[in-house]
Structures are given as structure tokens and as C-alpha cells.
Design an enzyme around this catalytic site. Sequence first.
Site, PDB file in Angstrom:
ATOM      1  N   HIS A  91     -43.455  16.525 118.087  1.00 11.77           N
ATOM      2  CA  HIS A  91     -43.286  16.149 116.405  1.00 11.77           C
ATOM      3  C   HIS A  91     -43.256  17.048 115.516  1.00 11.77           C
ATOM      4  O   HIS A  91     -43.013  18.209 116.198  1.00 11.77           O
ATOM      5  CB  HIS A  91     -44.824  15.979 116.698  1.00 11.77           C
ATOM      6  N   ASN A 117     -40.639  16.159 107.569  1.00  3.66           N
ATOM      7  CA  ASN A 117     -41.736  15.715 108.541  1.00  3.66           C
ATOM      8  C   ASN A 117     -41.962  14.219 107.922  1.00  3.66           C
ATOM      9  O   ASN A 117     -42.516  14.460 107.121  1.00  3.66           O
ATOM     10  CB  ASN A 117     -42.933  16.771 108.806  1.00  3.66           C
ATOM     11  N   CYS A 172     -49.130  11.692 111.805  1.00  5.95           N
ATOM     12  CA  CYS A 172     -48.187  11.926 112.673  1.00  5.95           C
ATOM     13  C   CYS A 172     -47.954  12.274 113.771  1.00  5.95           C
ATOM     14  O   CYS A 172     -47.319  12.363 114.749  1.00  5.95           O
ATOM     15  CB  CYS A 172     -47.953  13.500 112.257  1.00  5.95           C
TER      16      CYS A 172
HETATM   17  N1  ACO Z   1     -43.688  27.495  98.055  1.00  6.96           N
HETATM   18  C1  ACO Z   1     -42.928  28.953  98.125  1.00  6.96           C
HETATM   19  N2  ACO Z   1     -44.439  29.112  98.588  1.00  6.96           N
HETATM   20  C2  ACO Z   1     -44.805  28.312  98.889  1.00  6.96           C
HETATM   21  C3  ACO Z   1     -45.051  26.858  99.128  1.00  6.96           C
HETATM   22  C4  ACO Z   1     -43.978  26.797  98.687  1.00  6.96           C
HETATM   23  N3  ACO Z   1     -43.655  25.532  98.691  1.00  6.96           N
HETATM   24  N4  ACO Z   1     -46.300  26.351  99.607  1.00  6.96           N
HETATM   25  C5  ACO Z   1     -47.242  27.755  99.524  1.00  6.96           C
HETATM   26  N5  ACO Z   1     -46.574  28.586  99.150  1.00  6.96           N
HETATM   27  C6  ACO Z   1     -47.281  30.177  99.597  1.00  6.96           C
HETATM   28  C7  ACO Z   1     -48.883  30.015  99.503  1.00  6.96           C
HETATM   29  O1  ACO Z   1     -49.306  29.390  97.913  1.00  6.96           O
HETATM   30  C8  ACO Z   1     -49.431  31.409 100.305  1.00  6.96           C
HETATM   31  O2  ACO Z   1     -49.935  32.258  98.856  1.00  6.96           O
HETATM   32  P1  ACO Z   1     -50.914  33.303  98.537  1.00  6.96           P
HETATM   33  O3  ACO Z   1     -50.477  34.388 100.080  1.00  6.96           O
HETATM   34  O4  ACO Z   1     -50.255  33.497  97.185  1.00  6.96           O
HETATM   35  O5  ACO Z   1     -51.915  32.597  98.458  1.00  6.96           O
HETATM   36  C9  ACO Z   1     -48.111  31.292 100.902  1.00  6.96           C
HETATM   37  O6  ACO Z   1     -47.006  30.858 100.069  1.00  6.96           O
HETATM   38  C10 ACO Z   1     -48.819  30.622 101.683  1.00  6.96           C
HETATM   39  O7  ACO Z   1     -48.811  30.045 102.139  1.00  6.96           O
HETATM   40  P2  ACO Z   1     -49.059  29.202 103.686  1.00  6.96           P
HETATM   41  O8  ACO Z   1     -50.090  27.916 103.254  1.00  6.96           O
HETATM   42  O9  ACO Z   1     -50.245  30.115 104.610  1.00  6.96           O
HETATM   43  O10 ACO Z   1     -48.311  29.456 104.716  1.00  6.96           O
HETATM   44  P3  ACO Z   1     -48.086  28.416 106.195  1.00  6.96           P
HETATM   45  O11 ACO Z   1     -47.025  30.074 106.886  1.00  6.96           O
HETATM   46  O12 ACO Z   1     -49.239  28.042 106.557  1.00  6.96           O
HETATM   47  O13 ACO Z   1     -46.629  28.069 106.069  1.00  6.96           O
HETATM   48  C11 ACO Z   1     -47.082  25.354 106.135  1.00  6.96           C
HETATM   49  C12 ACO Z   1     -47.498  26.617 105.154  1.00  6.96           C
HETATM   50  C13 ACO Z   1     -45.634  25.087 106.301  1.00  6.96           C
HETATM   51  C14 ACO Z   1     -47.784  24.017 105.776  1.00  6.96           C
HETATM   52  C15 ACO Z   1     -48.049  25.597 107.585  1.00  6.96           C
HETATM   53  O14 ACO Z   1     -49.038  25.976 107.075  1.00  6.96           O
HETATM   54  C16 ACO Z   1     -48.057  24.940 108.480  1.00  6.96           C
HETATM   55  O15 ACO Z   1     -46.838  23.975 109.175  1.00  6.96           O
HETATM   56  N6  ACO Z   1     -48.910  23.547 109.017  1.00  6.96           N
HETATM   57  C17 ACO Z   1     -49.208  23.125 109.763  1.00  6.96           C
HETATM   58  C18 ACO Z   1     -48.849  21.700 108.737  1.00  6.96           C
HETATM   59  C19 ACO Z   1     -48.641  20.757 109.829  1.00  6.96           C
HETATM   60  O16 ACO Z   1     -49.118  20.522 111.895  1.00  6.96           O
HETATM   61  N7  ACO Z   1     -49.751  19.266 109.495  1.00  6.96           N
HETATM   62  C20 ACO Z   1     -49.911  18.405 111.144  1.00  6.96           C
HETATM   63  C21 ACO Z   1     -48.786  17.451 110.708  1.00  6.96           C
HETATM   64  S1  ACO Z   1     -48.564  16.441 109.545  1.00  6.96           S
HETATM   65  C22 ACO Z   1     -49.590  14.825 109.198  1.00  6.96           C
HETATM   66  O17 ACO Z   1     -50.345  15.041 109.888  1.00  6.96           O
HETATM   67  C23 ACO Z   1     -48.931  13.914 108.331  1.00  6.96           C
END
Ligand code: ACO
Length: 329
Positions: A254, A284, A114
Site C-alpha cells: 500500500h 495515497n 487503505c
Molecule cells: N507541510 C509542512 N509541514 C507539515 C505538514 C505539511 N503538509 N503537515 C504537517 N506538518 C508539520 C506538523 O505540523 C509538525 O510540525 P510541529 O513539529 O511544529 O508540530 C511537523 O510537520 C511534523 O508533523 P508529523 O505529523 O509528526 O510528521 P510525520 O513525519 O509523522 O509525517 C505523515 C506525517 C506523512 C502523515 C506520517 O505521519 C504518515 O505517513 N503517517 C501514516 C499514514 C498512514 O499510513 N495512514 C494509513 C493509511 S491511510 C487510510 O487508511 C485512509
Amino acid sequence: MNISAAITAVHGSVPEKVLSNSDLEKMVDTNDEWIVTRTGIKERRIVSEGTTLSDLGTDVVKGICEKRGISPLEIDMIIVGTVTSDHRFPSTSNLICHKSGATNAWGYDVSAACSGFLYTLITGQQFIVSGQCKKVIVIGGDIMSSIVSYEDRNTCVIFGDGAGGVLLEPNDEGNGIVDSIMKADGSGKDYLIQKAGGSAFPVNKENVGTPETFVYQEGRSVFKFAVTNMADVSAEIMEKNNLTGEDVDWLVPHQANLRIIDATANRMGLTKDKVMINISKYGNTTSGTIPLCLWEWENQLKKGDNVVLAAFGGGFTWGSVYLKWAYNS
Ligand code: ACO
């Protein structure tokens, strides 16, 4: 006056096909409310079969040349930031040079997830300030739908396809790229990775179609690194250049997660109207997010505006760039 590298044109290319949150509800166990509250994404664009990154990149080059009133033959270099090049080789840059008619240009691809566009932008800057090139196009783009599993709700709701790019030219008016802080930490590799497909884990008949052949992300951990490092590096570049929140006209972050963008803007002391955000429409697009924002906001950018670009991505890679906008469109 020293020569700096300035952006003199911007263009973007996104596929027409929209994949909405409600479409994804039919594919994996997710819902619109979860996706919107956790990420800010409402829909993303996905290529139709047969459309490649070099097709989107070719649109970008043609659009830039048209806007700037130049021939593709005048382009010296095309550098492409991507993790989804058309092939392992030849490079997508190579293909775009050919398809766009930029047959006097050379170039290569840069892999920084990213942060791909920032890495590419700073690479292009070097060729302008050294005097080696007069016209460099830097492109950031990804076809994330080609490496995401639509059975994995952790990743498929986040990513989309798209590409954008800018033309860099020498500037002697004090506008252009002023400063950058670029970072890398390979110890983060296991948190966000497409494991198979490289020489360490070639795709073979045993592992084809397994989760290792798609993007894997440990979202919660990546979130913690991203939210801290993107805000830190943005604050650091402001401090280094004696900028306050008042001085900064635009933050171009980003687009990985609306909560990461908000945290960065807060840390910089910026009001929401100074932050470019289009994550709800495109998701993204990895290397594509920052140039796609510049493309959308091009008409609002004014000569002399102080602009800060910031990214965090897999690797880990991250960075910030401070530039002075060089033209009114
Ligand atoms: N729909 C419904 N529920 C979901 C989904 C979905 N699509 N995905 C995950 N869940 C559930 C999980 O299983 C979890 O359930 P549990 O509590 O029963 O285990 C719950 O939702 C919470 O999951 P988390 O992963 O903790 O959710 P979070 O609030 O962290 O959001 C996200 C996930 C959006 C991916 C976030 O962590 C994020 O934005 N991370 C950073 C992304 C980023 O910056 N990436 C770098 C750039 S990308 C690149 O370089 C290619």
C-alpha cells in the site's frame, strides 16, 4: 489439484488532472521539500467535477473485459473496496454493474480504508474457491478529494484519486492466491476517521463544513502502527509459507508513505528492484494503491512469480496476501 482463485487480468483508471506539490503550496502552508522527504509524494491525480468512483470503476471493468476478451455479461460478481462510494446507497458495485453492462453480475462495497483492496480480494477469492462464481472482478478505488479538506495540510498533501481492479478466475495449475493474513482492530478508530456523515454523527446544518466532516488523521500515531504492523504481517506470511527474501519476486505495498514501504521491504529482506512504488505520481489513493501498482507493473510480472501484497489502513485494518502470478502478458 485444488482450485485456487487467480488474477487473470488487471486494469486501472486515474483522472487526468494533476495536483502537484507546488499547486498545494498555493493552497496550504506546506512545501515540496517537506512533502517529498516525509512521504515520497510529488503529485497526485484529482477528478474533475462530476466524475465519480463508479465512472473510474466502469473504466476498470471495461478495460479488464477488453484485455481478457470477454463480455461484461460473463461477469458473475463485482466487489468494490472503498470509503468514498458514490452515495451511502445504492452501492458503487451496483452502479458499476449497470454502467459497464455487467447486468448478470451482483455485488457490494467493502469498507476497510487503505486495506480495502486486500479485504475485497480475499472476499472475491471465497466465491471462486467455493465454486459459486467463475468470474469475479474486485476493484479498489477512492475519490479521496471528496472527503479531504484542502485547508488541512495534515491530510490534503497525502491523498489522491484513482481506482484499479483485477479479474479473479479459477486456477488448477497451482497459481493464484495461496495464503492471506487479515487483521482488524477497531480501537484505532480515533486516529484516522471521517467522523461525521454516518449514523453516529449525521451531517446536519450545524456541522456542515466543519473539520468533523472531513478526514482526520493523527499522522505520527498512525505512522507508528502502520510501520510496525505492515512489516510484521509481511514477515509473518513469509514465515508461514517458508519464503525467504530470495523467494519473493515482488512486494506490492500500500502506498501511504515511502518510509513505511522501505521499512517493510527491509524487514522482508528485499532489494528495491522487487518493490512496486508509484507513490510519487499518485499519492495515497486509499483502496486504489495496490491494484494501480499491479496495473503499472503487469508487463513485468511473470507466470509463477511469488508476489506479496501488504496494506495498513484506518480502522485499524491491515493484512498481507501471498499469491503466485498466473499469466504472462
Ligand atoms: N507541510 C509542512 N509541514 C507539515 C505538514 C505539511 N503538509 N503537515 C504537517 N506538518 C508539520 C506538523 O505540523 C509538525 O510540525 P510541529 O513539529 O511544529 O508540530 C511537523 O510537520 C511534523 O508533523 P508529523 O505529523 O509528526 O510528521 P510525520 O513525519 O509523522 O509525517 C505523515 C506525517 C506523512 C502523515 C506520517 O505521519 C504518515 O505517513 N503517517 C501514516 C499514514 C498512514 O499510513 N495512514 C494509513 C493509511 S491511510 C487510510 O487508511 C485512509
